[in-house]
Design an enzyme around this catalytic site. Structure first.
Site, short mmCIF file in Angstrom:
data_model
loop_
_atom_site.label_atom_id
_atom_site.label_comp_id
_atom_site.label_asym_id
_atom_site.label_seq_id
_atom_site.Cartn_x
_atom_site.Cartn_y
_atom_site.Cartn_z
N LYS A 111 14.12 -1.27 0.72
CA LYS A 111 13.50 -0.04 0.24
C LYS A 111 14.55 1.01 -0.11
O LYS A 111 14.38 1.77 -1.06
CB LYS A 111 12.50 0.49 1.26
N LYS A 214 8.51 -12.43 -4.36
CA LYS A 214 7.11 -12.38 -3.95
C LYS A 214 6.26 -11.53 -4.88
O LYS A 214 6.77 -10.67 -5.61
CB LYS A 214 7.01 -11.87 -2.52
N LYS A 217 3.05 -5.03 -4.63
CA LYS A 217 2.68 -3.82 -5.38
C LYS A 217 3.92 -3.19 -5.98
O LYS A 217 3.95 -2.83 -7.15
CB LYS A 217 2.00 -2.82 -4.45
P1 ADP Z 1 2.52 -4.98 -0.50
O1 ADP Z 1 3.59 -5.89 0.07
O2 ADP Z 1 1.89 -5.55 -1.71
O3 ADP Z 1 3.00 -3.58 -0.69
P2 ADP Z 1 1.43 -4.57 2.11
O4 ADP Z 1 2.86 -4.35 2.45
O5 ADP Z 1 0.51 -3.49 2.50
O6 ADP Z 1 1.36 -4.88 0.58
O7 ADP Z 1 0.96 -5.96 2.71
C1 ADP Z 1 -0.22 -6.17 3.45
C2 ADP Z 1 -0.34 -7.60 3.89
O8 ADP Z 1 -0.26 -8.48 2.77
C3 ADP Z 1 0.76 -8.08 4.86
O9 ADP Z 1 0.17 -8.94 5.82
C4 ADP Z 1 1.70 -8.82 3.99
O10 ADP Z 1 2.43 -9.81 4.69
C5 ADP Z 1 0.75 -9.46 3.00
N1 ADP Z 1 1.43 -9.74 1.74
C6 ADP Z 1 1.82 -8.85 0.80
N2 ADP Z 1 2.42 -9.48 -0.24
C7 ADP Z 1 2.39 -10.81 0.07
C8 ADP Z 1 2.83 -11.99 -0.61
N3 ADP Z 1 3.38 -11.93 -1.80
N4 ADP Z 1 2.63 -13.19 0.01
C9 ADP Z 1 2.04 -13.27 1.22
N5 ADP Z 1 1.59 -12.19 1.90
C10 ADP Z 1 1.76 -10.98 1.35
#
Ligand code: ADP
Ligand code: TRP
Length: 349
Positions: A111, A214, A217
């Protein structure tokens, strides 16, 4: 009965990574465990969202949770900031979280690099994490202690299991460290050590279709539960491919592997086998594979999408869900906090 805790930040619509990494599993286990699923609105404050958008973002996740099948009769669904005990435990755990270990957290380093890259208008690859030049860049203490707040979320309900995606593994390990450290320091078994819930298949990482790591967002490569059929088809069509393998059983480039990984999540195993066979015999047509993949993604997401707006617009219902979730989450959190306060040495005068 075992307790399960997990949350998703309120930073926009949910994508396939959130769904397969987290939400789908929430729905699967809500009947079996004592489940607490929340919207991590405090965590989303690290990027300073505008107050006008803040509530809407929370409501989107809430509606998408329910549209995907979370049932407030079965699981406790709540908003993180509705449970002040989380913030108090966060303070206690901050005293046991060391600067060095927080700075070594991969997500923090990523980040920091991303924030610097954006501020300097440069690609992330060109940015070093520790160039000591972060003047005027939003790298706040909340970002550094993000894993401590996440540990507070988990430990406040004395969770046994946490269903998350692979990217959260290190954060979860830190929650285990803090549980152990707290118990050792205060000589009481206040917190069980939470474990990842992975259904025996290992934690998953849903890839993006742009050839890079991955789906996320902040990566800007999401296929969202809220996308309509045309949007999904267009996004899948744009996925990075090439002219195909030129010899049988050729090693697979990362971006093609990603297509197969996504397909294995949404399609029938026989469909995956079919295209794998085509790949191995050099007869694969990526256009056909993408068409199939887009169709199979839609089969999963469109029934959810159909429900999102209805739930989102039902304020009276959402109000009830949040109110009942708040009450149940506070009750559970208050019990744990009482134990923690006692262990630390607070006494009522
Ligand atoms: P983002 O990573 O999209 O900003 P969050 O950090 O709020 O979203 O993630 C919420 C949940 O979604 C967590 O349990 C995270 O491990 C899962 N997650 C987010 N992106 C992925 C991904 N590409 N593959 C598997 N799990 C994911
Ligand atoms: N940090 C998680 C993420 O970015 C979201 C989260 C916050 C969480 N608190 C949590 C997940 C507690 C599981 C348990 O994905």
């Amino acid at each position: 009965m075992n307790t399960v805790v997990s949350g998703i930040r309120s930073t926009g619509h949910l994508h396939l990574g959130n769904y397969f990494g987290a939400l789908k599993n929430f729905v699967r286990i809500q009947d079996i465990y004592n489940c607490f699923f929340f919207i991590a609105d405090l965590h989303s404050l690290t990027t300073h969202p505008h107050p006008d958008d803040f509530h809407k973002s929370v409501k989107i996740i809430l509606a998408e949770y329910i549209a995907a099948g979370l049932d407030p009769e079965k699981a406790t669904i709540f908003i993180q900031s509705d449970v002040p005990q989380v913030s108090e435990l966060y303070v206690l755990l901050n005293m046991l979280s060391y600067k060095g270990e927080l700075e070594r957290t991969t997500s923090f380093k990523d980040k920091v690099r991303l924030a610097k890259a954006q501020a300097r208008n440069k690609p992330v690859e060109e940015i070093s994490y520790d160039d000591n030049n972060d003047e005027g860049i939003n790298i706040n203490a909340g970002l550094l202690t993000y894993p401590t707040l996440m540990a507070a979320d988990i430990l406040i309900h004395r969770a046994d299991f946490v269903p998350v995606g692979k990217d959260q593994e290190q954060h979860l390990e830190f929650a285990r460290v803090l549980a152990r450290r707290f118990n050792n320091m205060y000589g009481e078994e206040v917190f069980p050590e939470p474990r990842a819930l992975d259904f025996g298949t290992g934690l998953i990482k849903v890839p993006g279709l742009d050839g890079s790591g991955k789906m996320g967002k902040s990566e800007g490569n999401g296929i969202y539960l809220y996308d309509d059929e045309a949007t999904i088809t267009k996004k899948v069509k744009k996925a990075l491919t090439d002219s195909g393998p030129t010899e049988p059983n050729a090693p697979m480039p990362e971006y093609i592997k990603n297509l197969f990984t996504l397909m294995s999540l949404v399609s029938d195993p026989s469909t995956v086998d079919y295209f794998m066979e085509k790949y191995n015999t050099c007869t694969i047509r990526y256009g056909d594979m993408k068409k199939q993949l887009a169709e199979d993604i839609c089969k999963v997401t469109l029934p959810i999408k159909e429900r999102i707006d209805d739930v989102y617009n039902d304020d009276a219902y959402l109000h009830k869900v949040v109110e009942s979730g708040r009450e149940k989450a506070r009750e559970s959190a208050a019990k744990t906090l009482e134990l923690a306060r006692k262990a630390v040495g607070f006494k009522v005068f």
